[in-house]
Design a protein around this motif. Structure first.
Motif, PDB file in Angstrom:
ATOM      1  N   ALA A 223       0.501  -1.168  -0.019  1.00  0.00           N
ATOM      2  CA  ALA A 223      -0.032   0.092  -0.023  1.00  0.00           C
ATOM      3  C   ALA A 223       1.028   1.329   0.008  1.00  0.00           C
ATOM      4  O   ALA A 223       0.413   2.176  -0.590  1.00  0.00           O
ATOM      5  CB  ALA A 223      -0.990  -0.044   1.215  1.00  0.00           C
ATOM      6  N   ARG A 226       2.244   1.795  -3.662  1.00  0.00           N
ATOM      7  CA  ARG A 226       1.509   2.186  -4.481  1.00  0.00           C
ATOM      8  C   ARG A 226       0.976   3.621  -4.326  1.00  0.00           C
ATOM      9  O   ARG A 226       0.888   4.170  -5.329  1.00  0.00           O
ATOM     10  CB  ARG A 226       0.187   1.304  -4.102  1.00  0.00           C
ATOM     11  CG  ARG A 226      -1.165   1.714  -4.760  1.00  0.00           C
ATOM     12  CD  ARG A 226      -2.323   0.817  -4.314  1.00  0.00           C
ATOM     13  NE  ARG A 226      -3.423   0.696  -4.949  1.00  0.00           N
ATOM     14  CZ  ARG A 226      -4.534   1.634  -4.999  1.00  0.00           C
ATOM     15  NH1 ARG A 226      -4.711   2.614  -3.908  1.00  0.00           N
ATOM     16  NH2 ARG A 226      -5.604   1.520  -5.714  1.00  0.00           N
ATOM     17  N   GLU A 227       1.039   4.073  -2.837  1.00  0.00           N
ATOM     18  CA  GLU A 227       0.681   5.509  -2.678  1.00  0.00           C
ATOM     19  C   GLU A 227       1.628   6.289  -3.198  1.00  0.00           C
ATOM     20  O   GLU A 227       1.400   7.350  -4.000  1.00  0.00           O
ATOM     21  CB  GLU A 227       0.513   5.943  -1.191  1.00  0.00           C
ATOM     22  CG  GLU A 227      -0.079   6.971  -0.936  1.00  0.00           C
ATOM     23  CD  GLU A 227      -0.350   7.330   0.563  1.00  0.00           C
ATOM     24  OE1 GLU A 227      -0.306   8.692   0.990  1.00  0.00           O
ATOM     25  OE2 GLU A 227      -0.589   6.278   1.318  1.00  0.00           O
ATOM     26  N   GLY A 268      -3.431  -1.944  -2.600  1.00  0.00           N
ATOM     27  CA  GLY A 268      -4.546  -1.029  -2.282  1.00  0.00           C
ATOM     28  C   GLY A 268      -5.713  -1.603  -1.440  1.00  0.00           C
ATOM     29  O   GLY A 268      -6.449  -0.783  -0.910  1.00  0.00           O
TER      30      GLY A 268
END
Length: 300
Positions: A223, A226-227, A268
Motif C-alpha cells: 500500500a 502504491r501510494e 491497495g
C-alpha cells in the motif's frame, strides 16, 4: 537450355519472389504477458501459422481484418524488451500493441477497468541511496527528478537510436494516432463484469484513455509503495513490461500502445491480493478491447 526448362526456372523464381513478398508483409505486433490474453486473442485469429525463433513462439495471421503476429512477451522488463526486439528483427512491424493485466494505483480506478496510458516510465530505474543522519542521499554526481521512496531514487534512461545522439527520457509516449482510435473504441466496447466462476466486480468496469503508466520488474502488493507511485508519477497503473516495450519501440521508431486491465489494486485492497480471483476477467477484458481496437484501425 530448352524453352521448357526456361519456363520452369521462371516459374520457380516467381514462386520464390512471391514467398519472399509474403514473408515481408507488414504486420501489427500484438503482445501479451500471460497466456490468458494470448489464448483469447488466438480464438479469433484467421489463417494462423506458427514459427519459433530463439525459443519464442510467433503466430502470424489475420485478426480484426489486420495482418498480425502474436507472441508472449514473457514476464518482466528484460523479457519484454528482448522479445520486442526479436520480433522487430524478424518481421516487418508497423506498430506494437500490448494486451495485458496490471495493478491499479489510481484510487479512482477499480478492478476490471482498462487503462490505455498516454506515456510510460520505468519507476524502478533507480539509485539506491545511502542512509545518513539527514536521511537517504545519492552521490553528488547523480540526480533524480522525483521524490524518493526511502532509499529508492528514480532516474531517467539514456537511449540510443537513429535519431542522432543518445537521448535521456523518463517518459516514452504512446502513439497519438493509435490513442485516438483507442478513444473511439472506448466509447463502444462493453467490458465483462463477472468471470467464469461467477465472481463479479463491485462496480461496472470502464476504459480510460490517457494519463500515465509505470513499469518495473517487481510485483507490487504494498500500500505504501502504491501510494508513492500514484503521488510521484501521477500514474494510473503499474505493471512489469509496458515501459520496456515502449522504450524499444521508441528506439526503433515504431508506433506503440498498451492496453492494461486491472487485475488487482497493487496492495491497495483489503485482504489477499485480488489477482488470483480476477486475473482471468482482466485478461479477457484487455483482449476484447484490443480486438475491437484492431478492427477499428484504418486501412493503410
Amino acid at each position: 537450355m530448352t524453352a521448357a526448362r526456361l519456363l520452369t526456372m521462371s516459374a520457380s523464381l516467381s514462386l520464390i519472389a512471391l514467398s519472399a513478398s509474403a514473408e515481408e508483409a507488414s504486420r501489427i505486433a500484438v503482445m501479451s504477458a500471460f497466456p490468458p490474453e494470448w489464448v483469447s486473442l488466438q480464438q479469433d485469429l484467421q489463417g494462423a501459422e506458427t514459427q519459433k525463433i530463439n525459443g519464442v513462439e510467433f503466430i502470424t495471421g489475420e485478426l480484426g481484418g489486420k495482418d498480425v503476429v502474436l507472441f508472449l512477451s514473457g514476464v518482466s522488463m528484460v523479457n519484454a524488451a528482448m522479445t520486442t526486439q526479436l520480433a522487430l528483427d524478424h518481421f516487418k512491424i508497423d506498430s506494437i500493441v500490448f494486451s495485458g493485466i496490471a495493478g491499479g494505483v489510481d484510487p479512482s480506478l477499480n478492478i476490471g477497468d482498462v487503462v490505455v496510458a498516454q506515456q510510460w516510465g520505468q519507476y524502478l530505474e533507480t539509485v539506491m541511496g545511502r542512509e545518513t543522519d539527514e536521511g537517504f542521499v545519492i552521490p553528488g554526481f547523480l540526480e533524480s527528478p522525483f521524490q524518493n521512496y526511502g532509499m529508492i531514487f528514480t532516474r531517467a534512461s539514456t537511449v540510443a537510436s537513429d535519431r542522432g545522439d543518445a537521448e535521456t527520457h523518463f517518459w516514452f509516449q504512446s502513439d497519438p494516432k493509435l490513442l485516438e482510435v483507442a478513444k473511439d473504441v472506448a466509447a463502444e466496447v462493453k467490458l465483462a463484469e463477472c468471470n467464469a466462476e461467477n465472481s463479479c466486480l463491485s462496480k461496472p468496469p470502464q476504459i480510460r484513455v490517457g494519463g500515465n503508466g509505470v513499469s518495473g520488474s517487481s510485483f507490487v502488493d504494498n500500500a505504501g509503495l502504491r501510494e508513492w507511485i500514484f503521488d510521484t508519477f501521477e500514474a494510473q497503473v503499474v505493471d512489469m513490461e509496458s515501459a520496456g516495450v515502449a522504450q524499444v519501440a521508441w528506439a526503433n521508431q515504431v508506433p506503440f500502445i498498451a492496453f492494461r486491465s486491472l487485475s488487482d489494486l497493487a496492495g491497495g485492497g483489503d485482504g489477499e491480493n485480488e489477482m488470483g480471483v480476477f486475473m482471468s476477467l482482466a485478461s479477457t477484458n484487455s483482449a476484447e478491447v484490443v480486438k475491437a481496437f484492431l478492427a477499428a484501425l484504418p486501412e493503410e
